[in-house]
Design a protein around this motif. Structure first.
Motif, short mmCIF file in Angstrom:
data_model
loop_
_atom_site.label_atom_id
_atom_site.label_comp_id
_atom_site.label_asym_id
_atom_site.label_seq_id
_atom_site.Cartn_x
_atom_site.Cartn_y
_atom_site.Cartn_z
N ARG A 222 73.62 110.16 28.43
CA ARG A 222 72.65 109.92 29.94
C ARG A 222 72.22 108.69 29.38
O ARG A 222 71.76 107.58 29.93
CB ARG A 222 72.46 111.01 30.12
CG ARG A 222 71.91 110.55 31.55
CD ARG A 222 71.44 111.60 32.42
NE ARG A 222 72.70 112.29 32.61
CZ ARG A 222 72.14 113.91 32.85
NH1 ARG A 222 71.13 114.18 33.44
NH2 ARG A 222 73.49 114.96 33.27
N ASP B 228 72.59 99.94 30.33
CA ASP B 228 72.49 99.58 32.00
C ASP B 228 71.54 98.77 32.07
O ASP B 228 71.45 97.74 32.28
CB ASP B 228 73.71 100.02 32.84
CG ASP B 228 74.73 101.13 32.03
OD1 ASP B 228 75.51 100.11 31.03
OD2 ASP B 228 75.27 101.85 32.68
N ARG C 212 73.02 105.20 27.73
CA ARG C 212 73.90 104.69 29.56
C ARG C 212 73.02 103.96 30.32
O ARG C 212 72.79 102.54 30.31
CB ARG C 212 74.61 105.20 30.42
CG ARG C 212 76.01 105.80 28.54
CD ARG C 212 77.23 106.43 30.07
NE ARG C 212 76.73 107.81 30.02
CZ ARG C 212 77.40 109.37 29.26
NH1 ARG C 212 77.74 108.64 28.52
NH2 ARG C 212 76.79 110.42 29.85
#
Length: 669
Positions: free
Chosen positions: A489, A496, A492
């Motif tokens: 998690r 991102d 990402r």
């Protein structure tokens, strides 16, 4: 270290060596091992390290020492081209896409010139290619001596070379797979080897428990359906209702998956009672019975055509094994083991021992009577899932005089003088222990920074702050930054945010684990950080915490998002902690903290890889400095100088940027 290895080889016994980065541990065990004249088994963590040992280190040393050595490389089946499966792959419906057809054509062309059949030799082949399972074999689908290409088989050729070699290089996965189920010749090889060296030994326990338990997956069932249907329609059409048989197994697999409902992908379901948590026990037992029944029906049909082709004999054995595994998971869990269910697109049922201590003591450090006969019996019994642990122990005898030498080494094996983090779960309580410190001058070469004003790791804003700090720092030094996260998690979220920040930038390229294979990501990182292209920031997790070797100025900043404690809710972690508490020990101090210390040390070890490296380690978790247990974690890190403020951190970055500028533009500097 070399002297200690030589003494162990001469007298026998067990040696555990923690050798800090830069010691030269590979040559420290290779030189005395090669000069001993003994037959040697080398096991390492990955196939990449295998290739390095066999293709670079061993030839260099053999030449330097003027030793006429026969060396062999032995990998698992999935690494070698299966000529028979390649020939039938063209008819596989999974090969409908043009890209896969092109890949198969490339493999076929290469197959005409390769001697070893090792797919690692094929340039440009993505290790994630869906064509690879179609042209390699597994223990389940290999036809063995009945295969029409048996004489030319690359796996058998590798085995023969290993049995004839002076030095054999394997990997831990293959070693433990063979220890659990005799499969690739290790049972024949081990009794003839007097010196065994395990490099990157810190991975032994976690790799070992994967193979010393049992598992059943819906993916295995679907693969069996596909293979049975393909062989039946091609070789025995009309002799059984292959569509109905395959459909029965496929429905049973789907029903098993449906029993867990909408559990999120990646979840691990505890399984301490008759069924996993939040799963209806009656439906669960019925689903497992359905798997067993459908596999037994397939086995009966396959038995009627077994004389037509060897494919059906192997398929019958697979059906029996799957039925037995389904029946096993209806029974209570083995003692000193733990069960759980991995949830994803597929479902995996797992039963694992808590550690490898029993297996090491009973199968490695003791010699089976009858020149390895009992090891064969044990492996065969295990493959049939029999419950004969008492008989197995009674049938083994102590090694005669302790003549074998077992050497275990890694840069990270614990954070106490006896290296108990490694020796306890591996059953090596009585081993000789040696710790050799790194020759690097960490106080001059590296600095540690723990940001004081930072959100707590559980705060939703934490990953955003990590990304912002990384973006500012990477922009200052031209990339050269590795970000290690503890969860996917966070991977990402940080990845991102950084990609949005540098979108369209010609100066910084953001690489995120998963977008390319690991090897390609590291190659691209080196290209950018060498100044040939835009500088790189690599955001990664899991396997990137270790085994990443980027020396020089190409990597100057390593950022760890938070302290790498074992994941809460993991059934294996919980079972290990519970066992310690039942023994009257402290699970946090004796398990969770040492696990975090070793993982933190591994991550920090990515920064300084040579005597000339310079860099900064940032740990974005102020528990490292604010909690009492932080001192234990700090003591596990190399003795880097501490940066006490944001101003000192910024100055350190400026110094790194200046060093880079002087290296890139020496005349201007």
């Amino acid at each position: 270290m070399a002297r200690a290895v030589a003494r162990t080889i001469e007298s026998g016994g067990v040696l555990v060596v923690e050798a800090g980065t830069g010691v030269g541990k590979t040559f420290s065990y290779l030189v005395p091992a090669l000069m001993s004249g003994e037959r040697v088994l080398l096991s390492t963590a990955t196939k990449t390290l295998q290739d390095q040992l066999h293709g670079r280190d061993l030839p260099r040393l053999a030449e330097a020492l003027n030793l006429p050595l026969r060396t062999a490389l032995l990998k698992g089946r999935a690494s070698y081209l299966c000529l028979h499966r390649m020939e039938v792959a063209r008819q596989d419906p999974a090969l409908s896409e043009r890209a896969q057809q092109r890949t198969l054509a490339k493999i076929e062309d290469w197959s005409r010139s390769t001697r070893t059949g090792d797919l690692a030799e094929l340039p440009g082949l993505d290790e994630r290619s869906p064509a690879i399972p179609l042209v390699t074999s597994t223990r389940e689908n290999c036809l063995g001596a009945q295969c029409p290409r048996f004489r030319a088989c690359h796996v058998n050729q590798a085995r023969r070379e290993a049995l004839a070699a002076d030095v054999v290089v394997v990997n831990h996965h293959l070693f433990f797979a063979d220890l659990a189920v005799r499969e690739s010749g290790m049972a024949e090889l081990l009794p003839t080897v007097r010196v065994a060296v395990f490099d990157e030994a810190h991975q032994l326990n976690e790799i070992g428990v994967q193979f010393l338990g049992a598992q059943l997956g819906t993916g295995q069932l679907i693969d069996f359906c596909r293979d049975m249907l393909g062989a039946g329609l091609q070789l025995a059409r009309g002799l059984a209702d292959w569509q109905a048989l395959a459909g029965g197994v496929e429905r049973a697999a789907r029903d098993l998956r449906l029993t867990v409902g909408r559990s999120p992908a990646g979840a691990r379901l505890r399984w301490s009672e008759a069924a996993p948590e939040n799963v209806d026990p009656t439906a669960w037992r019925a689903a497992l019975a359905g798997v067993a029944d459908s596999c037994e029906a397939a086995a009966q049909a396959l038995d009627t055509v077994s004389e037509i082709a060897p494919d059906f004999v192997r398929l019958r054995e697979r059906a029996d094994a799957l039925a037995q595994r389904a029946s096993r998971f209806v029974q209570p869990c083995e003692p000193q083991s733990v069960r759980w269910v991995d949830v994803g697109m597929q479902l995996r049922l797992l039963e694992s021992p808590l550690d490898i201590a029993h297996a090491v003591r009973s199968r490695l450090l003791r010699r089976p009577s009858g020149a390895g006969a009992q090891m064969h019996a044990d492996a065969d019994a295990r493959s049939e899932d029999t419950e004969d642990g008492d008989r197995r122990d009674a049938a083994t005898e102590p090694d005669d005089g302790g003549s074998k030498a077992w050497i275990f080494t890694s840069a990270t094996l614990g954070n106490d003088p006896r290296l108990r983090w490694f020796t306890e779960p591996c059953g090596l309580h009585d081993a000789q222990v040696l710790r050799v410190g790194s020759p690097f001058n960490y106080a001059q070469q590296a600095a540690l920074y723990v940001p004081a004003q930072f959100p707590r790791p559980a705060d939703p804003a934490h990953s955003g702050r990590v990304a912002a700090m990384v973006a500012d720092a990477a922009a200052r030094i031209g990339g050269r930054t590795l970000v290690l996260t503890t969860t996917l998690r966070a991977l990402r979220a940080v990845g991102d945010a950084l990609q949005v920040r540098f979108d369209g930038s010609a100066e910084i390229e953001v690489l995120v684990q998963g977008q390319w294979p690991k090897r390609r990501l590291i190659e691209r990182f080196r290209e950018g950080s060498s100044g040939a292209r835009a500088g790189c920031v690599l955001v990664a997790s899991a396997s990137f915490w270790e085994g990443v070797d980027i020396p020089g100025d190409e990597l100057q900043l390593v950022v760890i998002d938070k302290l790498p404690f074992p994941p809460p809710g993991d059934p294996l972690v919980e079972a290990r902690a519970r066992r310690l508490e039942l023994q009257g020990r402290n699970a946090f101090g004796d398990y969770h903290l040492p696990e975090a210390a070793v993982a933190l040390k591994q991550g920090a070890g990515r920064l300084i890889r040579s005597e000339s490296d310079r860099g900064v380690l940032v740990v974005c978790d102020n528990r490292l400095t604010g909690m009492s247990y932080g001192r234990r974690l700090l003591s596990s890190l190399p003795p880097m100088r501490r940066l006490a403020s944001a101003q000192e951190f910024e100055q350190a970055l400026e110094d790194l940027a200046a060093t880079r500028s002087a290296t890139t533009h020496p005349a201007a500097a």
